[in-house]
Design an enzyme around this catalytic site. Structure first.
Site, mmCIF file in Angstrom:
data_model
loop_
_atom_site.group_PDB
_atom_site.id
_atom_site.type_symbol
_atom_site.label_atom_id
_atom_site.label_comp_id
_atom_site.label_asym_id
_atom_site.label_seq_id
_atom_site.Cartn_x
_atom_site.Cartn_y
_atom_site.Cartn_z
ATOM 1 N N VAL A 256 0.831 -1.205 0.000
ATOM 2 C CA VAL A 256 0.000 0.000 0.000
ATOM 3 C C VAL A 256 0.866 1.256 0.000
ATOM 4 O O VAL A 256 0.589 2.203 -0.728
ATOM 5 C CB VAL A 256 -1.004 -0.009 1.178
ATOM 6 C CG1 VAL A 256 -1.699 1.334 1.317
ATOM 7 C CG2 VAL A 256 -2.027 -1.127 0.993
ATOM 8 N N ALA B 12 2.142 1.652 -3.493
ATOM 9 C CA ALA B 12 1.070 2.119 -4.378
ATOM 10 C C ALA B 12 0.701 3.566 -4.100
ATOM 11 O O ALA B 12 0.515 4.355 -5.034
ATOM 12 C CB ALA B 12 -0.158 1.219 -4.217
ATOM 13 N N GLU B 13 0.600 3.931 -2.820
ATOM 14 C CA GLU B 13 0.264 5.324 -2.472
ATOM 15 C C GLU B 13 1.337 6.282 -2.971
ATOM 16 O O GLU B 13 1.021 7.352 -3.496
ATOM 17 C CB GLU B 13 0.118 5.486 -0.955
ATOM 18 C CG GLU B 13 -1.158 4.949 -0.393
ATOM 19 C CD GLU B 13 -1.251 5.156 1.117
ATOM 20 O OE1 GLU B 13 -0.309 5.698 1.730
ATOM 21 O OE2 GLU B 13 -2.280 4.782 1.684
ATOM 22 N N SER B 14 2.594 5.914 -2.793
ATOM 23 C CA SER B 14 3.686 6.775 -3.247
ATOM 24 C C SER B 14 3.597 6.991 -4.749
ATOM 25 O O SER B 14 3.673 8.123 -5.239
ATOM 26 C CB SER B 14 5.037 6.159 -2.892
ATOM 27 O OG SER B 14 5.171 6.031 -1.504
ATOM 28 N N SER C 25 0.303 8.936 -5.808
ATOM 29 C CA SER C 25 0.374 10.351 -5.443
ATOM 30 C C SER C 25 1.344 11.116 -6.325
ATOM 31 O O SER C 25 1.104 12.275 -6.678
ATOM 32 C CB SER C 25 0.767 10.499 -3.971
ATOM 33 O OG SER C 25 -0.281 10.030 -3.153
#
Length: 136
Positions: free
Chosen positions: A57, A60-62, A65
């Site tokens: 996660v 994926a978030e990095s 974003s």
């Protein structure tokens, strides 16, 4: 694969989080429509030797974003984030690859689907990232 422009690279160097750096996340390519990054399994495993879903996660978030901020441009910023993740298996070793593909690029939000795979190309996780955009 898209090259990362010097302007985008400077933005990323300023904006990448300490956690992403410690996890060894490396950007391979980046545009608002498609982004790719890698992360080593080594150093990101739980005591029993597998990479946990939380590491996927963060990866994926990095990536999502970063792509959202490229879309937002200089006068806007991605602020809020909504995450929906499903995990199918865990990795124990090697390099994990994440590929984010834009599903929606709008004025106030972006949505990317991030496919996370191991070195053999087996799907480890699928994460849908929605970033909310606002003026700086």
């Amino acid at each position: 694969m898209n090259e990362i422009s010097p302007d985008v690279q400077r933005m990323l160097d300023r904006g990448i989080g300490e956690l992403a750096t410690k996890m060894g996340i490396e950007l391979v390519s980046l545009s608002a429509e498609r982004a790719e990054a890698t992360m080593p399994a080594a150093g990101n495993t739980q005591p029993f030797g597998v990479v946990h879903g939380g590491a996927y996660v963060v990866l994926a978030e990095s990536l999502g974003s970063m792509a959202a901020n490229v879309w937002a441009g200089a006068d806007q910023v991605a602020v809020g984030i909504e995450v929906n993740a499903s995990h199918s298996r865990s990795a124990r070793e090697g390099v994990i690859r994440a590929v984010a593909t834009a599903i929606h690029l709008g004025r106030t939000l972006t949505t990317h689907e991030v496919a996370i795979t191991d070195e053999a190309g087996r799907r480890l996780s699928t994460v849908r990232i929605t970033n909310f955009i606002r003026q700086r």
